[in-house]
Scaffold this motif. Structure first.
Motif, mmCIF file in Angstrom:
data_model
loop_
_atom_site.group_PDB
_atom_site.id
_atom_site.type_symbol
_atom_site.label_atom_id
_atom_site.label_comp_id
_atom_site.label_asym_id
_atom_site.label_seq_id
_atom_site.Cartn_x
_atom_site.Cartn_y
_atom_site.Cartn_z
ATOM 1 N N SER A 32 0.837 -1.207 0.000
ATOM 2 C CA SER A 32 0.000 0.000 0.000
ATOM 3 C C SER A 32 0.869 1.254 0.000
ATOM 4 O O SER A 32 0.492 2.285 -0.571
ATOM 5 C CB SER A 32 -0.927 -0.008 1.217
ATOM 6 N N GLN A 33 2.060 1.157 0.630
ATOM 7 C CA GLN A 33 2.968 2.312 0.632
ATOM 8 C C GLN A 33 3.409 2.661 -0.791
ATOM 9 O O GLN A 33 3.470 3.832 -1.160
ATOM 10 C CB GLN A 33 4.208 2.028 1.491
ATOM 11 N N PHE A 34 3.724 1.621 -1.581
ATOM 12 C CA PHE A 34 4.180 1.868 -2.949
ATOM 13 C C PHE A 34 3.049 2.406 -3.814
ATOM 14 O O PHE A 34 3.247 3.295 -4.634
ATOM 15 C CB PHE A 34 4.757 0.579 -3.538
ATOM 16 N N LEU A 142 6.935 9.467 7.965
ATOM 17 C CA LEU A 142 8.043 8.725 7.367
ATOM 18 C C LEU A 142 9.376 9.387 7.670
ATOM 19 O O LEU A 142 10.367 8.718 7.983
ATOM 20 C CB LEU A 142 7.860 8.630 5.847
ATOM 21 N N LEU A 143 9.407 10.697 7.575
ATOM 22 C CA LEU A 143 10.654 11.434 7.759
ATOM 23 C C LEU A 143 11.075 11.525 9.223
ATOM 24 O O LEU A 143 12.272 11.604 9.525
ATOM 25 C CB LEU A 143 10.515 12.840 7.180
ATOM 26 N N ARG A 144 10.106 11.503 10.146
ATOM 27 C CA ARG A 144 10.415 11.718 11.564
ATOM 28 C C ARG A 144 10.536 10.422 12.361
ATOM 29 O O ARG A 144 11.060 10.438 13.488
ATOM 30 C CB ARG A 144 9.341 12.587 12.214
ATOM 31 N N THR A 145 10.075 9.305 11.842
ATOM 32 C CA THR A 145 10.067 8.065 12.610
ATOM 33 C C THR A 145 11.359 7.272 12.388
ATOM 34 O O THR A 145 11.637 6.861 11.251
ATOM 35 C CB THR A 145 8.876 7.182 12.207
ATOM 36 N N PRO A 146 12.149 7.052 13.426
ATOM 37 C CA PRO A 146 13.386 6.277 13.254
ATOM 38 C C PRO A 146 13.094 4.873 12.710
ATOM 39 O O PRO A 146 12.088 4.249 13.051
ATOM 40 C CB PRO A 146 13.962 6.221 14.676
ATOM 41 N N ILE A 147 13.986 4.392 11.865
ATOM 42 C CA ILE A 147 13.854 3.069 11.257
ATOM 43 C C ILE A 147 14.668 2.088 12.086
ATOM 44 O O ILE A 147 15.896 2.198 12.178
ATOM 45 C CB ILE A 147 14.327 3.100 9.795
ATOM 46 N N LYS A 148 13.958 1.116 12.686
ATOM 47 C CA LYS A 148 14.609 0.209 13.627
ATOM 48 C C LYS A 148 14.457 -1.261 13.273
ATOM 49 O O LYS A 148 15.109 -2.108 13.898
ATOM 50 C CB LYS A 148 14.043 0.439 15.033
ATOM 51 N N ASP A 149 13.590 -1.575 12.286
ATOM 52 C CA ASP A 149 13.324 -2.988 12.002
ATOM 53 C C ASP A 149 12.938 -3.150 10.536
ATOM 54 O O ASP A 149 12.917 -2.180 9.768
ATOM 55 C CB ASP A 149 12.224 -3.525 12.915
ATOM 56 N N ALA A 150 12.615 -4.391 10.160
ATOM 57 C CA ALA A 150 12.290 -4.687 8.767
ATOM 58 C C ALA A 150 11.033 -3.966 8.299
ATOM 59 O O ALA A 150 10.924 -3.593 7.124
ATOM 60 C CB ALA A 150 12.138 -6.199 8.581
ATOM 61 N N ASP A 151 10.069 -3.772 9.195
ATOM 62 C CA ASP A 151 8.861 -3.043 8.812
ATOM 63 C C ASP A 151 9.199 -1.603 8.431
ATOM 64 O O ASP A 151 8.666 -1.057 7.463
ATOM 65 C CB ASP A 151 7.847 -3.051 9.958
ATOM 66 N N VAL A 153 12.118 -0.557 7.326
ATOM 67 C CA VAL A 153 12.859 -0.614 6.067
ATOM 68 C C VAL A 153 11.892 -0.748 4.900
ATOM 69 O O VAL A 153 12.024 -0.066 3.877
ATOM 70 C CB VAL A 153 13.861 -1.782 6.074
ATOM 71 N N GLU A 154 10.882 -1.623 5.043
ATOM 72 C CA GLU A 154 9.911 -1.809 3.965
ATOM 73 C C GLU A 154 9.148 -0.523 3.682
ATOM 74 O O GLU A 154 8.957 -0.136 2.517
ATOM 75 C CB GLU A 154 8.924 -2.919 4.321
ATOM 76 N N ALA A 155 8.708 0.163 4.747
ATOM 77 C CA ALA A 155 7.953 1.396 4.560
ATOM 78 C C ALA A 155 8.797 2.446 3.845
ATOM 79 O O ALA A 155 8.308 3.161 2.961
ATOM 80 C CB ALA A 155 7.470 1.926 5.915
ATOM 81 N N TRP A 156 10.086 2.535 4.209
ATOM 82 C CA TRP A 156 10.950 3.516 3.561
ATOM 83 C C TRP A 156 11.239 3.124 2.115
ATOM 84 O O TRP A 156 11.223 3.954 1.211
ATOM 85 C CB TRP A 156 12.266 3.680 4.323
ATOM 86 N N THR A 157 11.483 1.842 1.888
ATOM 87 C CA THR A 157 11.812 1.359 0.546
ATOM 88 C C THR A 157 10.712 1.696 -0.447
ATOM 89 O O THR A 157 10.990 2.088 -1.587
ATOM 90 C CB THR A 157 12.043 -0.163 0.576
ATOM 91 N N ASP A 158 9.455 1.549 -0.044
ATOM 92 C CA ASP A 158 8.328 1.786 -0.947
ATOM 93 C C ASP A 158 7.740 3.183 -0.810
ATOM 94 O O ASP A 158 6.663 3.465 -1.337
ATOM 95 C CB ASP A 158 7.227 0.749 -0.697
#
Length: 293
Positions: A32-34, A142-151, A153-158
Protein backbone atom coordinates in the motif's frame (compact mmCIF):
# COMPACT_ATOMS: atom_id res chain seq x y z
CA UNK A 1 5.70 -12.04 3.84
CA UNK A 2 6.66 -15.46 2.40
CA UNK A 3 6.83 -16.36 -1.28
CA UNK A 4 6.05 -19.71 -2.93
CA UNK A 5 8.91 -22.02 -3.90
CA UNK A 6 10.41 -20.75 -7.20
CA UNK A 7 9.44 -22.81 -10.23
CA UNK A 8 12.30 -24.14 -12.39
CA UNK A 9 12.95 -22.35 -15.65
CA UNK A 10 16.12 -24.06 -16.88
CA UNK A 11 19.85 -24.35 -16.24
CA UNK A 12 22.65 -22.23 -17.68
CA UNK A 13 26.24 -23.49 -17.49
CA UNK A 14 29.66 -23.35 -19.18
CA UNK A 15 32.82 -25.44 -19.06
CA UNK A 16 33.73 -23.78 -15.77
CA UNK A 17 32.33 -25.45 -12.64
CA UNK A 18 29.29 -23.24 -12.18
CA UNK A 19 25.59 -23.49 -12.78
CA UNK A 20 22.82 -20.93 -12.42
CA UNK A 21 19.32 -22.11 -11.76
CA UNK A 22 16.79 -20.05 -13.68
CA UNK A 23 13.51 -19.73 -11.81
CA UNK A 24 10.24 -17.95 -12.39
CA UNK A 25 10.04 -14.72 -10.44
CA UNK A 26 7.39 -14.97 -7.72
CA UNK A 27 4.51 -12.57 -8.12
CA UNK A 28 5.67 -9.35 -6.57
CA UNK A 29 3.67 -8.02 -3.65
CA UNK A 30 2.86 -4.36 -4.20
CA UNK A 31 2.52 -2.68 -0.87
CA UNK A 32 0.00 0.00 0.00
CA UNK A 33 2.97 2.31 0.63
CA UNK A 34 4.18 1.87 -2.95
CA UNK A 35 0.71 2.38 -4.42
CA UNK A 36 0.34 5.64 -2.47
CA UNK A 37 3.81 6.80 -3.50
CA UNK A 38 3.19 6.06 -7.19
CA UNK A 39 -0.16 7.83 -7.14
CA UNK A 40 1.46 10.91 -5.61
CA UNK A 41 4.37 10.84 -8.05
CA UNK A 42 1.98 10.73 -11.00
CA UNK A 43 0.12 13.75 -9.62
CA UNK A 44 3.42 15.62 -9.30
CA UNK A 45 4.50 14.69 -12.84
CA UNK A 46 1.13 15.69 -14.26
CA UNK A 47 1.54 19.15 -12.72
CA UNK A 48 5.09 19.69 -13.99
CA UNK A 49 6.09 21.43 -17.20
CA UNK A 50 7.75 19.20 -19.78
CA UNK A 51 11.07 21.05 -19.52
CA UNK A 52 11.19 20.38 -15.77
CA UNK A 53 10.70 16.62 -15.92
CA UNK A 54 13.75 14.89 -14.44
CA UNK A 55 14.44 12.22 -17.09
CA UNK A 56 13.07 12.96 -20.51
CA UNK A 57 9.66 13.42 -22.12
CA UNK A 58 6.43 12.19 -20.59
CA UNK A 59 4.48 9.33 -22.23
CA UNK A 60 2.36 10.31 -25.23
CA UNK A 61 -1.18 11.21 -24.21
CA UNK A 62 -3.64 8.41 -24.76
CA UNK A 63 -0.95 5.77 -25.20
CA UNK A 64 -0.44 4.51 -21.67
CA UNK A 65 -2.96 1.71 -22.10
CA UNK A 66 -1.65 0.61 -25.48
CA UNK A 67 0.44 -2.52 -25.74
CA UNK A 68 4.22 -1.85 -25.83
CA UNK A 69 3.65 1.88 -25.36
CA UNK A 70 5.96 4.08 -23.36
CA UNK A 71 4.84 4.82 -19.82
CA UNK A 72 6.33 5.99 -16.58
CA UNK A 73 7.94 3.22 -14.55
CA UNK A 74 8.77 4.05 -10.95
CA UNK A 75 12.31 3.06 -10.06
CA UNK A 76 13.37 2.44 -6.46
CA UNK A 77 16.33 4.75 -6.96
CA UNK A 78 16.25 7.21 -4.05
CA UNK A 79 13.66 9.76 -5.22
CA UNK A 80 13.76 12.79 -2.93
CA UNK A 81 10.83 14.93 -4.12
CA UNK A 82 10.65 18.47 -2.74
CA UNK A 83 8.52 21.53 -3.53
CA UNK A 84 10.56 24.55 -4.53
CA UNK A 85 9.40 28.13 -4.82
CA UNK A 86 8.36 27.61 -8.45
CA UNK A 87 7.88 23.91 -9.02
CA UNK A 88 8.55 20.37 -7.88
CA UNK A 89 12.15 19.15 -7.87
CA UNK A 90 13.57 15.66 -7.54
CA UNK A 91 16.96 14.97 -6.00
CA UNK A 92 18.62 11.55 -5.79
CA UNK A 93 19.46 10.09 -2.40
CA UNK A 94 23.00 9.02 -1.58
CA UNK A 95 21.82 5.52 -2.47
CA UNK A 96 18.49 4.10 -3.53
CA UNK A 97 17.15 0.82 -2.16
CA UNK A 98 15.93 -1.50 -4.90
CA UNK A 99 12.89 -3.52 -3.82
CA UNK A 100 14.75 -6.83 -3.48
CA UNK A 101 17.65 -5.18 -1.64
CA UNK A 102 15.46 -4.31 1.34
CA UNK A 103 15.90 -7.89 2.52
CA UNK A 104 19.62 -7.35 3.15
CA UNK A 105 19.29 -3.75 4.35
CA UNK A 106 20.50 -2.81 7.84
CA UNK A 107 17.81 -0.66 9.52
CA UNK A 108 20.47 1.58 11.09
CA UNK A 109 21.95 2.34 7.67
CA UNK A 110 18.54 2.95 6.13
CA UNK A 111 17.76 5.28 9.01
CA UNK A 112 20.72 7.41 7.97
CA UNK A 113 19.07 7.80 4.57
CA UNK A 114 15.87 8.87 6.33
CA UNK A 115 17.74 11.50 8.34
CA UNK A 116 19.42 12.87 5.22
CA UNK A 117 16.08 13.02 3.40
CA UNK A 118 14.48 14.83 6.34
CA UNK A 119 17.23 17.43 6.35
CA UNK A 120 16.70 18.07 2.64
CA UNK A 121 12.93 18.32 2.95
CA UNK A 122 13.28 20.70 5.90
CA UNK A 123 15.21 23.03 3.58
CA UNK A 124 12.10 23.15 1.35
CA UNK A 125 9.29 24.08 3.78
CA UNK A 126 6.62 24.02 1.08
CA UNK A 127 7.08 20.27 0.58
CA UNK A 128 5.09 18.67 3.39
CA UNK A 129 2.00 20.90 3.01
CA UNK A 130 2.06 20.33 -0.77
CA UNK A 131 2.29 16.56 -0.31
CA UNK A 132 -0.59 16.64 2.13
CA UNK A 133 -2.64 18.54 -0.45
CA UNK A 134 -1.93 15.70 -2.90
CA UNK A 135 -3.15 13.15 -0.37
CA UNK A 136 0.28 11.92 0.73
CA UNK A 137 -0.31 12.94 4.31
CA UNK A 138 2.03 10.49 6.06
CA UNK A 139 5.20 12.00 4.59
CA UNK A 140 6.11 13.70 7.85
CA UNK A 141 5.71 10.47 9.82
CA UNK A 142 8.04 8.72 7.37
CA UNK A 143 10.65 11.43 7.76
CA UNK A 144 10.41 11.72 11.56
CA UNK A 145 10.07 8.06 12.61
CA UNK A 146 13.39 6.28 13.25
CA UNK A 147 13.85 3.07 11.26
CA UNK A 148 14.61 0.21 13.63
CA UNK A 149 13.32 -2.99 12.00
CA UNK A 150 12.29 -4.69 8.77
CA UNK A 151 8.86 -3.04 8.81
CA UNK A 152 10.49 0.37 8.89
CA UNK A 153 12.86 -0.61 6.07
CA UNK A 154 9.91 -1.81 3.96
CA UNK A 155 7.95 1.40 4.56
CA UNK A 156 10.95 3.52 3.56
CA UNK A 157 11.81 1.36 0.55
CA UNK A 158 8.33 1.79 -0.95
CA UNK A 159 7.94 5.44 0.05
CA UNK A 160 7.91 8.50 -2.18
CA UNK A 161 11.39 9.29 -0.88
CA UNK A 162 12.89 6.14 -2.39
CA UNK A 163 10.65 4.36 -4.88
CA UNK A 164 9.57 7.01 -7.39
CA UNK A 165 12.33 7.91 -9.83
CA UNK A 166 10.22 8.23 -13.02
CA UNK A 167 11.87 6.49 -15.98
CA UNK A 168 10.78 5.15 -19.33
CA UNK A 169 10.88 1.37 -19.67
CA UNK A 170 14.11 1.56 -21.66
CA UNK A 171 15.87 3.88 -19.26
CA UNK A 172 14.66 1.74 -16.37
CA UNK A 173 15.19 -1.84 -17.50
CA UNK A 174 16.45 -1.78 -21.09
CA UNK A 175 19.40 -3.75 -22.42
CA UNK A 176 21.69 -2.85 -25.32
CA UNK A 177 21.68 -2.75 -28.30
CA UNK A 178 18.23 -1.12 -28.04
CA UNK A 179 18.25 1.10 -24.94
CA UNK A 180 20.51 0.85 -21.86
CA UNK A 181 18.59 0.74 -18.59
CA UNK A 182 19.72 1.79 -15.15
CA UNK A 183 19.28 -1.73 -13.74
CA UNK A 184 21.92 -3.14 -16.09
CA UNK A 185 24.50 -0.38 -16.53
CA UNK A 186 26.45 1.64 -13.95
CA UNK A 187 24.78 4.91 -13.03
CA UNK A 188 27.90 7.10 -13.48
CA UNK A 189 27.81 6.05 -17.15
CA UNK A 190 24.06 5.71 -17.68
CA UNK A 191 23.53 9.14 -16.11
CA UNK A 192 25.37 10.74 -19.01
CA UNK A 193 22.41 9.87 -21.24
CA UNK A 194 20.51 12.71 -19.58
CA UNK A 195 23.19 15.39 -19.99
CA UNK A 196 25.06 14.48 -23.18
CA UNK A 197 24.90 16.43 -26.45
CA UNK A 198 22.14 15.03 -28.64
CA UNK A 199 24.63 14.32 -31.44
CA UNK A 200 27.12 12.34 -29.34
CA UNK A 201 26.63 8.55 -29.39
CA UNK A 202 27.41 7.38 -25.86
CA UNK A 203 26.69 3.68 -26.45
CA UNK A 204 28.63 1.94 -29.21
CA UNK A 205 29.28 -1.50 -30.70
CA UNK A 206 32.78 -2.75 -30.01
CA UNK A 207 34.85 -4.71 -32.55
CA UNK A 208 33.97 -8.05 -30.92
CA UNK A 209 30.25 -7.33 -31.20
CA UNK A 210 29.72 -6.45 -27.53
CA UNK A 211 28.29 -3.08 -26.54
CA UNK A 212 29.98 -0.47 -24.41
CA UNK A 213 30.05 3.22 -23.59
CA UNK A 214 32.59 5.87 -24.52
CA UNK A 215 33.33 9.49 -23.69
CA UNK A 216 35.34 12.18 -25.50
CA UNK A 217 38.78 12.93 -24.11
CA UNK A 218 38.46 16.69 -24.59
CA UNK A 219 35.78 19.36 -24.80
CA UNK A 220 33.47 19.86 -27.77
CA UNK A 221 35.13 21.63 -30.67
CA UNK A 222 38.67 20.70 -29.61
CA UNK A 223 39.14 18.62 -32.75
CA UNK A 224 40.31 15.60 -30.77
CA UNK A 225 38.43 12.49 -31.91
CA UNK A 226 39.90 9.98 -29.46
CA UNK A 227 37.39 8.29 -27.15
CA UNK A 228 37.76 6.79 -23.71
CA UNK A 229 36.11 3.46 -22.95
CA UNK A 230 34.03 4.07 -19.82
CA UNK A 231 32.09 0.82 -19.73
CA UNK A 232 32.44 -2.60 -21.34
CA UNK A 233 30.68 -5.83 -20.33
CA UNK A 234 32.72 -8.35 -18.40
CA UNK A 235 32.89 -10.78 -21.32
CA UNK A 236 34.14 -8.22 -23.82
CA UNK A 237 37.58 -8.61 -25.36
CA UNK A 238 38.23 -5.03 -24.21
CA UNK A 239 37.46 -5.78 -20.55
CA UNK A 240 41.04 -6.70 -19.50
CA UNK A 241 42.43 -3.46 -20.96
CA UNK A 242 39.78 -1.35 -19.22
CA UNK A 243 40.39 -3.17 -15.92
CA UNK A 244 44.15 -2.68 -16.20
CA UNK A 245 43.71 1.01 -17.00
CA UNK A 246 41.52 1.50 -13.94
CA UNK A 247 43.96 -0.42 -11.77
CA UNK A 248 46.86 1.76 -12.92
CA UNK A 249 44.96 5.05 -12.83
CA UNK A 250 45.04 5.39 -16.63
CA UNK A 251 42.46 5.69 -19.41
CA UNK A 252 41.64 3.05 -22.02
CA UNK A 253 41.54 5.15 -25.19
CA UNK A 254 40.68 4.27 -28.78
CA UNK A 255 42.12 6.26 -31.71
CA UNK A 256 40.16 8.78 -33.70
CA UNK A 257 40.19 6.62 -36.83
CA UNK A 258 38.73 3.59 -35.04
CA UNK A 259 35.24 2.39 -35.87
CA UNK A 260 34.22 3.04 -32.27
CA UNK A 261 35.29 6.70 -32.38
CA UNK A 262 33.56 7.16 -35.73
CA UNK A 263 30.36 5.74 -34.24
CA UNK A 264 30.57 8.08 -31.28
CA UNK A 265 31.14 11.21 -33.36
CA UNK A 266 29.15 10.17 -36.46
CA UNK A 267 26.73 13.07 -36.15
CA UNK A 268 29.47 15.61 -35.44
CA UNK A 269 31.73 14.88 -38.41
CA UNK A 270 31.12 15.16 -42.15
CA UNK A 271 29.81 11.98 -43.84
CA UNK A 272 32.58 9.83 -45.29
CA UNK A 273 35.32 11.23 -43.08
CA UNK A 274 37.77 8.55 -41.96
CA UNK A 275 38.69 10.13 -38.66
CA UNK A 276 36.67 11.63 -35.84
CA UNK A 277 39.33 14.30 -35.32
CA UNK A 278 38.97 17.69 -36.91
CA UNK A 279 36.44 20.52 -36.92
CA UNK A 280 32.77 20.00 -36.23
CA UNK A 281 30.65 19.44 -39.30
CA UNK A 282 28.42 22.33 -40.29
CA UNK A 283 25.36 20.12 -39.71
CA UNK A 284 26.26 19.40 -36.06
CA UNK A 285 24.02 21.23 -33.55
CA UNK A 286 25.85 23.76 -31.40
CA UNK A 287 23.94 23.35 -28.18
CA UNK A 288 23.35 20.68 -25.56
CA UNK A 289 19.97 19.25 -24.84
CA UNK A 290 18.12 16.43 -23.20
CA UNK A 291 18.32 13.32 -25.26
CA UNK A 292 16.97 9.83 -25.34
CA UNK A 293 19.34 6.93 -25.96
Amino acid sequence: MGHPEPRPGGIESENHPWKIRLVEHPKRFESSQFRAAKETAHKILHAMEDADLPYGPRPVDGQQGAQNSERWEMHHGGSLWVKGARDWLMYRARVGIEWSMQFCADPAKVDRLRQEAAELVDAFPLTLPALADLGYDHAEDLLRTPIKDADGVEAWTDSLFNSCVPLSHGNHQGILPSVPGEHHYPWPVKGADFVRYDDFQLWVTLPDGTHGAVAPVDRRGSGDGHVRLTFVPEGSAAAPAVAEAQDRGLMAVLPANSDVALQAFARQVAPGRRTASGPLSSHAPRRAGRSSP
